[in-house]
Design a protein around this motif. Structure first.
Motif, PDB file in Angstrom:
ATOM      1  N   GLU A  35       0.808  -1.217   0.000  1.00  0.00           N
ATOM      2  CA  GLU A  35       0.000   0.000   0.000  1.00  0.00           C
ATOM      3  C   GLU A  35       0.845   1.272   0.000  1.00  0.00           C
ATOM      4  O   GLU A  35       0.326   2.363  -0.212  1.00  0.00           O
ATOM      5  N   SER A 149      -1.235   3.640   6.101  1.00  0.00           N
ATOM      6  CA  SER A 149      -2.114   2.851   5.239  1.00  0.00           C
ATOM      7  C   SER A 149      -3.554   3.223   5.537  1.00  0.00           C
ATOM      8  O   SER A 149      -3.859   3.774   6.597  1.00  0.00           O
ATOM      9  N   SER A 150      -4.461   2.912   4.622  1.00  0.00           N
ATOM     10  CA  SER A 150      -5.851   3.340   4.772  1.00  0.00           C
ATOM     11  C   SER A 150      -6.533   2.678   5.969  1.00  0.00           C
ATOM     12  O   SER A 150      -7.248   3.348   6.735  1.00  0.00           O
ATOM     13  N   LYS A 162     -13.270  10.114   5.388  1.00  0.00           N
ATOM     14  CA  LYS A 162     -12.386   9.073   4.866  1.00  0.00           C
ATOM     15  C   LYS A 162     -11.205   9.641   4.086  1.00  0.00           C
ATOM     16  O   LYS A 162     -10.066   9.159   4.211  1.00  0.00           O
ATOM     17  N   GLU A 163     -11.460  10.680   3.297  1.00  0.00           N
ATOM     18  CA  GLU A 163     -10.395  11.224   2.450  1.00  0.00           C
ATOM     19  C   GLU A 163      -9.319  11.955   3.256  1.00  0.00           C
ATOM     20  O   GLU A 163      -8.230  12.256   2.740  1.00  0.00           O
ATOM     21  N   GLN A 165      -8.281  10.786   6.407  1.00  0.00           N
ATOM     22  CA  GLN A 165      -7.676   9.885   7.392  1.00  0.00           C
ATOM     23  C   GLN A 165      -6.209   9.598   7.111  1.00  0.00           C
ATOM     24  O   GLN A 165      -5.355   9.728   8.003  1.00  0.00           O
ATOM     25  N   VAL A 166      -5.878   9.203   5.897  1.00  0.00           N
ATOM     26  CA  VAL A 166      -4.482   8.898   5.565  1.00  0.00           C
ATOM     27  C   VAL A 166      -3.600  10.135   5.676  1.00  0.00           C
ATOM     28  O   VAL A 166      -2.514  10.076   6.278  1.00  0.00           O
TER      29      VAL A 166
END
Length: 410
Positions: A35, A149-150, A162-163, A165-166
């Motif tokens: 990843e 990692s996601s 979600k976009e 978080q990483v």
């Protein structure tokens, strides 16, 4: 180059120049997730620019790992590929440096049969015991660092969109490893010096015992006669410095195998073998863990303690102030590399040979004779908090404060 790419480049340079401190014509072995290829390629580039002879990358994929635990036959988990063992041992003999980039989902193996996890951990630990002994004696250069990692980011920042978080996890990692500073390499050299001031003080004191007190903890740990405190940078057999963990905020030594008595409670979740062990308590008598309970992951914890005879004893005692960068971030990483550097911690299993005066030249029997535990496993767990006091007890019985309310008392 944008701000993030600049910091990522700084991080890769730190990994190569400070982490393993790659030397001209030296091999480098990297273990990393599929990843994070961009970061791995950046490290490979920096390594070749620094003069590496050849870089080998061992790719790991969480989905493939999970599928194996779900679908593979039961008896396959007691096996470890001989070619993987030979690869590491041969490279170590050639003086290679080893880099592990952790990114694993903390919940990767949730719901998997604990027996499969136990068998796989035991098989890999046994197969790689010679290689691990070389690492624990500082014969080779090695470092452990992280990449976002996601799945891991979703665990750490569940309330973020979600976009985001990483990027949030990358930001936290880069700050923790000082890659956000103007000159990260110089910042690490200063940090190394600061940790060694604590190391020198503790080695000068040569405490006989440490006494820990906190809610759920009343523990006495004796130290071997020849114990040495260590911290931050290490030196390999060839005389080259390296940084085994990035980040690191700890100073540590080895306990006397049979000299641990009392009880201790965890203060942070332990991410172990793709599972979470949380809110656990261990009771010791003459060094051995005689009782263990956990509110989450108790079966995995008890199987860890059954890895071998040495898995019921401690191999490391580490001091980390509560008022430190990772702790002050108030981020629970669900990853021992980070969480252990926000908290005082101990380790179940094998001790580091370099934590004993002359230990690097001793064999396993000699290390055991001098009080150091031997085991196939080494698992750190967090016990520190802002309520923890630690006293150092000298050979004449005098007691002195080392920590008060979670921070250094000297």
């Amino acid at each position: 180059m944008d701000h993030f790419q600049n910091q990522l480049s700084n991080y890769a340079e730190l990994a190569v120049k400070v982490g393993v401190n790659i030397q001209p014509d030296q091999y480098l072995f990297i273990s990393a997730s599929t990843e994070v290829p961009q970061f791995v390629r950046l490290i490979v580039e920096k390594a070749y620019e620094a003069g590496a002879r050849q870089v080998f990358v061992d790719w790991v994929d969480d989905v493939v790992t999970r599928l194996r635990y779900e679908k593979a036959p039961e008896n396959s988990f007691t096996e470890f590929p001989s070619w993987k063992k030979m690869e590491r041992e041969e490279l170590a003999e050639k003086g290679a440096a080893f880099m592990s980039i952790v990114s694993q989902d903390p919940d990767l193996l949730n719901g998997i049969d604990p027996n499969r996890i136990r068998d796989n951990q035991k098989a890999s630990s046994a197969a790689l015991s010679k290689f691990r002994q070389a690492m624990q004696a500082d014969k080779i250069s090695w470092t452990v660092l992280a990449a976002a990692s996601s799945a891991w980011a979703a665990k750490v920042f569940p309330d973020q969109p979600k976009e985001k978080q990483v990027p949030a996890l990358w930001d936290a990692i880069l700050k923790a490893v000082r890659a956000d500073q103007p000159n990260p390499v110089d910042a690490w050299l200063r940090h190394d010096e600061n940790l060694h001031e604590k190391v020198d003080y503790l080695n000068g004191k040569h405490y006989l015992k440490l006494h820990y007190t906190a809610p759920g903890t009343d523990l006495t740990i004796e130290l071997p006669e020849k114990h040495l405190w260590c911290g931050a940078g290490s030196v390999n057999q060839a005389g080259h410095e390296f940084m085994a963990n990035m980040p690191t905020e700890e100073v540590f030594t080895a306990p006397l195998k049979n000299g641990v008595n009392g009880y201790v409670s965890s203060t942070k979740p332990l991410s172990y073998a793709g599972t979470i062990i949380d809110r656990f308590k261990l009771t010791f008598k003459d060094g051995a863990i005689v009782d263990a309970s956990a509110e989450q992951g108790e079966a995995i914890l008890k199987q860890l303690l059954e890895t071998d005879e040495g898995a019921k004893y401690l191999g490391e005692v580490a001091l980390v102030p509560h008022d430190s960068p990772i702790s002050n971030s108030n981020i629970l990483f669900y990853n021992t590399l980070f969480d252990e550097n926000a908290s005082n911690h101990l380790a179940i299993g094998s001790a580091y040979a370099f934590c004993l005066d002359g230990g690097k030249e001793m064999n396993s029997e000699q290390l055991l004779e001098n009080g150091l535990n031997q085991s196939l496993t080494h698992v750190d767990f967090m016990i520190g908090s802002n309520t923890m006091d630690i006293d150092g007890i000298l050979s004449d019985g005098t007691s002195e404060p080392i920590f008060r309310k979670g921070n250094w008392a000297f």
